[in-house]
Each structure stands twice: as structure tokens, then as C-alpha cells.
Enzyme design. Structure first.
Site, PDB file in Angstrom:
ATOM      1  N   GLY A  78     -50.883 -73.451  78.785  1.00 52.60           N
ATOM      2  CA  GLY A  78     -50.280 -72.808  77.617  1.00 52.60           C
ATOM      3  C   GLY A  78     -51.227 -71.818  76.954  1.00 52.60           C
ATOM      4  N   ARG A 142     -48.864 -72.515  85.135  1.00 50.57           N
ATOM      5  CA  ARG A 142     -49.159 -73.949  85.208  1.00 50.57           C
ATOM      6  C   ARG A 142     -49.257 -74.480  86.641  1.00 50.57           C
ATOM      7  NH1 ARG A 142     -49.372 -76.350  80.372  1.00 50.57           N
ATOM      8  NH2 ARG A 142     -48.158 -75.513  78.639  1.00 50.57           N
ATOM      9  N   ASP A 173     -56.144 -81.078  81.988  1.00 51.48           N
ATOM     10  CA  ASP A 173     -55.713 -81.128  83.395  1.00 51.48           C
ATOM     11  C   ASP A 173     -56.368 -80.009  84.203  1.00 51.48           C
ATOM     12  OD1 ASP A 173     -54.027 -83.319  83.243  1.00 51.48           O
ATOM     13  OD2 ASP A 173     -52.323 -82.109  82.574  1.00 51.48           O
ATOM     14  N   LYS A 199     -59.795 -74.915  76.568  1.00 51.23           N
ATOM     15  CA  LYS A 199     -58.702 -74.244  75.861  1.00 51.23           C
ATOM     16  C   LYS A 199     -57.562 -75.204  75.605  1.00 51.23           C
ATOM     17  CE  LYS A 199     -55.281 -73.855  77.607  1.00 51.23           C
ATOM     18  NZ  LYS A 199     -54.020 -73.906  78.347  1.00 51.23           N
ATOM     19  N   THR A 200     -56.954 -75.197  74.484  1.00 50.73           N
ATOM     20  CA  THR A 200     -55.615 -75.730  74.188  1.00 50.73           C
ATOM     21  C   THR A 200     -55.438 -75.809  72.679  1.00 50.73           C
ATOM     22  OG1 THR A 200     -54.006 -77.507  74.344  1.00 50.73           O
ATOM     23  CG2 THR A 200     -56.287 -78.216  74.461  1.00 50.73           C
ATOM     24  N   ASP A 202     -53.591 -77.773  71.340  1.00 54.80           N
ATOM     25  CA  ASP A 202     -53.308 -79.177  71.002  1.00 54.80           C
ATOM     26  C   ASP A 202     -54.514 -79.909  70.412  1.00 54.80           C
ATOM     27  OD1 ASP A 202     -50.936 -78.513  72.134  1.00 54.80           O
ATOM     28  OD2 ASP A 202     -51.020 -79.945  73.773  1.00 54.80           O
ATOM     29  N   GLU A 308     -44.688 -83.149  68.105  1.00 53.51           N
ATOM     30  CA  GLU A 308     -43.673 -83.052  69.172  1.00 53.51           C
ATOM     31  C   GLU A 308     -43.769 -84.187  70.193  1.00 53.51           C
ATOM     32  OE1 GLU A 308     -43.882 -79.476  71.550  1.00 53.51           O
ATOM     33  OE2 GLU A 308     -45.869 -79.950  72.307  1.00 53.51           O
TER      34      GLU A 308
HETATM   35  P1  FBP Z   1     -51.803 -76.642  77.224  1.00 61.29           P
HETATM   36  O1  FBP Z   1     -52.037 -78.123  77.216  1.00 61.29           O
HETATM   37  O2  FBP Z   1     -51.666 -76.080  78.566  1.00 61.29           O
HETATM   38  O3  FBP Z   1     -52.810 -75.918  76.385  1.00 61.29           O
HETATM   39  O4  FBP Z   1     -50.396 -76.360  76.520  1.00 61.29           O
HETATM   40  C1  FBP Z   1     -50.140 -76.848  75.267  1.00 61.29           C
HETATM   41  C2  FBP Z   1     -48.721 -76.629  74.831  1.00 61.29           C
HETATM   42  O5  FBP Z   1     -48.647 -75.555  73.936  1.00 61.29           O
HETATM   43  C3  FBP Z   1     -48.142 -77.898  74.219  1.00 61.29           C
HETATM   44  O6  FBP Z   1     -48.446 -77.962  72.853  1.00 61.29           O
HETATM   45  C4  FBP Z   1     -46.680 -77.773  74.535  1.00 61.29           C
HETATM   46  O7  FBP Z   1     -46.060 -79.026  74.607  1.00 61.29           O
HETATM   47  C5  FBP Z   1     -46.683 -77.118  75.867  1.00 61.29           C
HETATM   48  O8  FBP Z   1     -47.849 -76.340  75.929  1.00 61.29           O
HETATM   49  C6  FBP Z   1     -45.491 -76.233  76.095  1.00 61.29           C
HETATM   50  O9  FBP Z   1     -45.510 -75.783  77.392  1.00 61.29           O
HETATM   51  P2  FBP Z   1     -44.771 -74.489  77.939  1.00 61.29           P
HETATM   52  O10 FBP Z   1     -45.573 -73.311  77.504  1.00 61.29           O
HETATM   53  O11 FBP Z   1     -44.828 -74.650  79.413  1.00 61.29           O
HETATM   54  O12 FBP Z   1     -43.396 -74.482  77.352  1.00 61.29           O
END
Ligand code: FBP
Length: 548
Positions: A78, A142, A173, A199-200, A202, A308
Site C-alpha cells: 500500500g 502486491r 510481509d 513502510k506502512t 498502519d 478497520e
Molecule cells: P501495507 O500494509 O501494504 O502498507 O498496506 C496498508 C493498507 O493501507 C491497509 O491499511 C489497508 O487495509 C490496505 O493497505 C488496503 O489495501 P489495498 O491498497 O490493496 O486496497
């Protein structure tokens, strides 16, 4: 690209670097490291990259000569504010080491490496993206790097472009995969280094070595701004209850940080729900209780923050998901090609009785999300589950029951919001702009010093940037064994909200007051220019974690 005035002004911002990365750099190495758990198994799986020392970059008198090299980068997963600055930091560091160095970006995530889709990142491209949000310079994806064919296909293009090192910018991951890839190339003696970068948005990729993942600061500030705006509206109109779902796939760090910044009436923390073994009904009762209490005081309005990932932490649902993960992986052939209706029938017969009952008790759309759409890393796509609507409906029903029993519940008019994608590509705050640029420079130094299987880190970030400490941590140090899809796998331990941690304690000490009183804080938009106490502050979470 047509540029906004902010884009133009922001391009001139020079991110601050830690002293250790500003001039000539030398490396201070620590003692050999151990993985956080399961040492024997991890050591066996990573014979070439296990036990490496922590490294720190310190200023040096000596000017080193660096041979010219080519480096590849991948944005994985993400989007998170600041990704472009990581790339800019890598580029500037590489050019500082040797102007003949080249940087290649693999396009649309790890898939770009496997499919040989790339572009050279030259100074004019880099300059377009300095201090901007988004990942659009090279895109992200991803695709999970896990198969030998993928590693070998990657190696082909790496050889073709004469790449010496690959930097994977991703979450837990993706960095686990970076570690596996580093070990694979080391075992092959391929002469390719692999470096990770945390990175994230979250905020769940953090530990003793990683203070925070980049993007968390900006995303939380962006959400806190709009939550504050909603709260001001709520307090002006005094007629709506706002149910606000916030991103953060598993951990509730974003919800907690936003609560600390804005002081809403209710915030649900998934980790507490799990710890207290709360059912969905317990959560609904808790929220309805606060709605009724505020109504009794004449306040038929309020704000509720919902992480979420909540649904996955309700113990009965967590148990159901665990069985679904194993069952759907093991019986893949049996379920392939089934329609959703057929799959529901199949599951009701094949799940354990208690899990089948939980599955069938959920609204159909929620149950379907749990059974179907996983991302390539096997995660339930929680951003697609409308928990905010599910909860508000259930709260409405609970209040109606209480009303029938003669309890005063006031008026309940819910509105729904989901803040997620709105914050992931925001222009990075000064904190993220500096942090990311330093992470990039650090990754460049790890490469120059021949490291592989390391993640770039920057510490002491509650202090002014000059005092930040840059270095690298062996990724194996962060691994433990966990069950994933029916198999034990080495993975980076995900950092969930700690109920004994200072941020949660601060929240818990205040939440009753915030529930009853209207104690809203309105943080306003991120400021890029102005006094340092307005522009350069880190998150409340980080400050409290470090006792500042
Ligand atoms: P990462 O763990 O890859 O940083 O992604 C985080 C995130 O933004 C989550 O908060 C969310 O649940 C998910 O990606 C959404 O994924 P997508 O962009 O595939 O809809």
C-alpha cells in the site's frame, strides 16, 4: 504534470539529514544479533544472513572512494506518504558516492522485477517528485515474491542491468520476502545485495530497532485533520453521531493516534477487544451506553473511531478466520470454481460447528468478504468490510430495544465515513519527508558497505533531525515463526497496540471524560512552513512511547 503552488514551493524543501549521513560516513558495527524468537529454526533457514551485527553510520574525517554501481528499487504494498523521498534519498546518496551510479525503478511493485518492467530514474524524474506524496513515480503492487522462478527471473534482469543491490520498500510481509530473497541470492553467491525499508501507514512495522514505519505520521495527521473538522461540525449542528472507520489492516495504531490527537467520544481498540474477549454485542452495548448517556445530558451527537481490522479481533470471528485460512488453503482444489452461494453452503458443512454458526450469524456481505477476496499475502481485505455501518445498525437496534424497555436514549442519527485512501498519498509532513529521505540515504550507505539482508533504520526521531541516528538492522533479527495458511513460516513479528504501552494508557486514562464531555481537539491541516512546534512534531504515539 500541472503543479500546484504547494508542489512548487515544497520541491525546494531540503529534507534534514542526521549528522551521521551528512558528510563523509563511516560504519560502527555492533555485536552479532539473534532473532526475536525461534533462534534455532531461523538460523537454519537463513544460514547466510543470520546473526549479522547492527550497524550505525557516524561522521568520518576520511573521504572514501566508491566504485560506480547500479541499484534497483521496488515499492511494495500500500502507498504511504514519503515513498518518493526514500527514492530521492537513495538517489542523492548514490550520486554523492559516485556520480556515475545509476538507479533503476521496477514498475508497479515486485511484479516489475519478475516481468522485467523498469525505468532508469534520472535527475529530472527525481526532481519532479521531491517531497511529494504518492508512489506514482514508479507505482506499487502486491505481488508476493516467494517462488524460485520469480527470484531467478529477477536475477536475469538484475544481471542484464548490472544491478549490484535491490532495495525493497515495504511493510512486514514485503520485508520478510526481502529477507528470504537476500538469503537466496547470498546462498547462490549471486553477488546481489537486498536491502529493506520500513513502510506502512498502519504503524505496525516497529520494534526495538524500528521506531516507526514511514507514512504513519502523515496519514494520522491527515485523518486527524478531517476527524477534527467533523467534530467541529458535530459540535455545531449537534444532531449526528459520526461512525468513522480508519485504515490500519490489523493493528489499531492509527485509531489510537487519531484518538490521542482529537479526543473523540468513543474509540474502539481491536487489541483490547481481543484481550477482554469481547463479542460484537459487547462492543455495541458499550457504544450504545455512551450514546444514551450523552443523550441524557442533551448531547445527541458524537464521534466514534473504529479501526478497520476490528472484525478480525473479535475472538469468535478471529477463530473463524483462522479456520477459514487453513481450510481454504488445504481444500483449495475442492472450492476452486464454486459460486459464492455454493461456497457458503460448502463452508457451513465443512467448518467446525461453532465457526459455522459464527459464519452464518454474520451479515452475508461480511461473511462473504471473510471467505473470499484475500490479497496476494493472504490478508482479509478489511478495507472492503463496512464495519462502521454494521456497528451503527447494531447500535440503532440496541437503542430501540432499550427504548422499548423504557430507557431514555434520545435521538440517534448516524452518519458513516471511511478514512483510508484519503491519507495514503498525502504530501509528507516534514517529519515523514525528513525520515524517508534519511532512510533512503541510509539504504544507500548499507549498499556501499556491502550489506545484505538488512533494513535501513533511523532512530532518535523525537529529537531534532541533526541528532537522529541512522543505520541498519539485520532483518533476521526481527523474525519469528508463525502459522500462515496451515504452515509454520518465518515472518517479521507484527507490532500490535500494547495495552501496557504509554499511548494506550494515556487514552484509557482519558476516555471516560472524552465520552461524557465534549472535549474535542481540532488539529487542523498539516503545516509545511512555519514555527517548528507546528510543523516538525512527530506523532503523540512516538512521543509517549519514548517518554517525551
Ligand atoms: P501495507 O500494509 O501494504 O502498507 O498496506 C496498508 C493498507 O493501507 C491497509 O491499511 C489497508 O487495509 C490496505 O493497505 C488496503 O489495501 P489495498 O491498497 O490493496 O486496497
Amino acid at each position: 504534470m500541472k503543479k500546484s503552488a504547494l508542489h512548487i514551493a515544497r520541491a525546494a524543501y531540503q529534507p534534514k539529514l542526521p549528522l551521521g549521513l551528512r558528510g563523509n560516513v563511516s560504519v560502527k558495527e555492533g555485536a552479532p544479533t539473534e532473532s526475536v524468537a525461534d533462534q534455532e529454526e531461523i538460523k537454519k533457514l537463513f544460514p547466510n544472513t543470520y546473526g549479522l551485527p547492527l550497524v550505525e553510520f557516524v561522521p568520518s574525517e576520511e573521504k572514501k572512494e566508491y566504485p560506480a554501481i547500479n541499484v534497483g528499487i521496488i515499492l511494495s504494498g500500500g502507498q504511504a506518504p514519503g515513498g518518493h523521498n526514500v527514492i530521492c534519498g537513495i538517489f542523492d546518496e548514490l550520486k554523492k558516492q559516485n556520480p556515475a551510479n545509476k538507479l533503476y525503478g521496477f514498475l508497479m511493485g515486485p511484479g516489475g522485477l519478475v516481468d522485467h518492467d523498469y525505468k532508469e530514474l534520472t535527475a529530472d524524474i527525481i526532481d519532479e517528485y521531491r517531497n511529494t506524496g504518492g508512489f506514482d513515480m514508479i507505482g506499487s503492487g502486491r505481488t508476493k515474491l516467494e517462488k524460485t522462478e520469480q527470484y531467478e527471473s529477477g536475477l536475469k534482469i538484475i544481471r542484464e542491468l548490472d544491478i549490484k543491490a535491490l532495495i525493497i520498500i515495504g511493510g512486514d510481509d514485503s520485508n520478510t520476502n526481502a529477507c528470504v530473497l537476500a538469503e537466496y541470492y547470498a546462498a547462490q553467491n549471486a553477488g546481489v545485495q537486498v536491502i529493506g525499508c520500513p513502510k506502512t501507514i498502519d504503524g505496525d512495522l516497529k520494534n526495538e530497532q524500528i521506531e516507526t514505519s514511514f507514512g504513519f505520521d502523515t496519514a494520522c495527521k491527515t485523518y486527524a485533520e478531517v476527524i477534527g473538522n467533523i467534530q467541529r461540525d458535530a459540535n455545531s449542528a449537534r444532531k449526528y453521531w459520526h461512525f468513522i472507520k480508519l485504515m490500519g489492516r490489523s493493528a489499531s495504531h492509527i485509531a489510537l493516534e487519531c484518538a490521542l490527537q482529537t479526543q473523540p467520544n468513543v474509540t474502539i481498540i481491536s487489541e483490547e477487544v481481543e484481550e477482554k474477549n469481547m463479542s460484537l454485542d459487547d462492543i455495541v452495548e458499550y457504544i450504545a451506553g455512551i450514546v444514551a448517556k450523552r443523550a441524557a445530558a442533551g448531547n445527541n451527537f458524537g464521534t466514534i473511531l473504529i479501526p478497520e481490522g476490528l472484525i478480525e479481533f473479535v475472538p469468535a470471528i478471529k477463530k473463524l478466520i483462522a479456520e477459514l485460512n487453513d481450510l481454504l488453503a488445504v481444500k483449495k482444489n475442492e472450492v476452486e470454481g464454486l459460486s459464492i452461494a455454493e461456497l457458503r453452503t460448502w463452508l457451513s458443512k465443512n467448518l467446525a460447528a461453532d465457526n459455522a454458526a459464527t459464519f452464518l450469524s454474520l451479515p452475508e456481505a461480511v461473511g462473504n468478504q471473510l471467505a473470499l477476496d484475500r490479497d496476494p499475502h493472504g490478508n482479509v481485505q478489511v478495507s472492503l468490510i463496512e464495519t462502521e455501518k454494521l456497528l451503527s445498525e447494531m447500535v440503532g437496534e440496541k437503542l430501540a430495544t432499550w427504548k422499548k424497555e423504557g430507557k431514555y436514549v434520545g435521538k440517534f442519527a448516524p452518519l458513516h465515513h471511511f478514512f483510508g485512501y484519503e491519507g495514503r498519498c498525502a504530501a509528507p509532513s516534514n517529519y515523514d519527508a525528513d525520515y524517508c529521505y534519511a532512510l533512503g540515504a541510509s539504504a544507500g550507505q548499507l549498499i556501499a558497505n556491502g550489506k545484505t539482508g538488512y533494513m535501513a533504520i533511523v532512530k532518535n526521531t523525537t529529537a531534532p533531525a541533526a541528532e537522529w541516528v541512522a543505520g541498519g538492522v539485520p532483518i533476521t533479527m526481527m523474525l519469528n515463526m508463525e502459522r500462515r495458511h496451515g504452515e509454520m513460516k518465518p515472518v517479521i513479528k507484527k507490532a500490535l497496540v500494547r495495552l501496557d504501552g504509554a499511548p494506550f494508557k494515556e487514552f484509557a486514562a482519558n476516555r471516560e471524560t472524552w465520552a461524557e464531555q465534549t472535549a474535542y481537539v481540532y488539529p487542523g491541516p498539516i503545516q509545511y512552513f512555519g514555527p517548528t512546534e507546528v510543523c516538525d512534531q512527530c506523532t503523540v504515539t512516538l512521543r509517549l512511547e519514548q517518554g517525551k
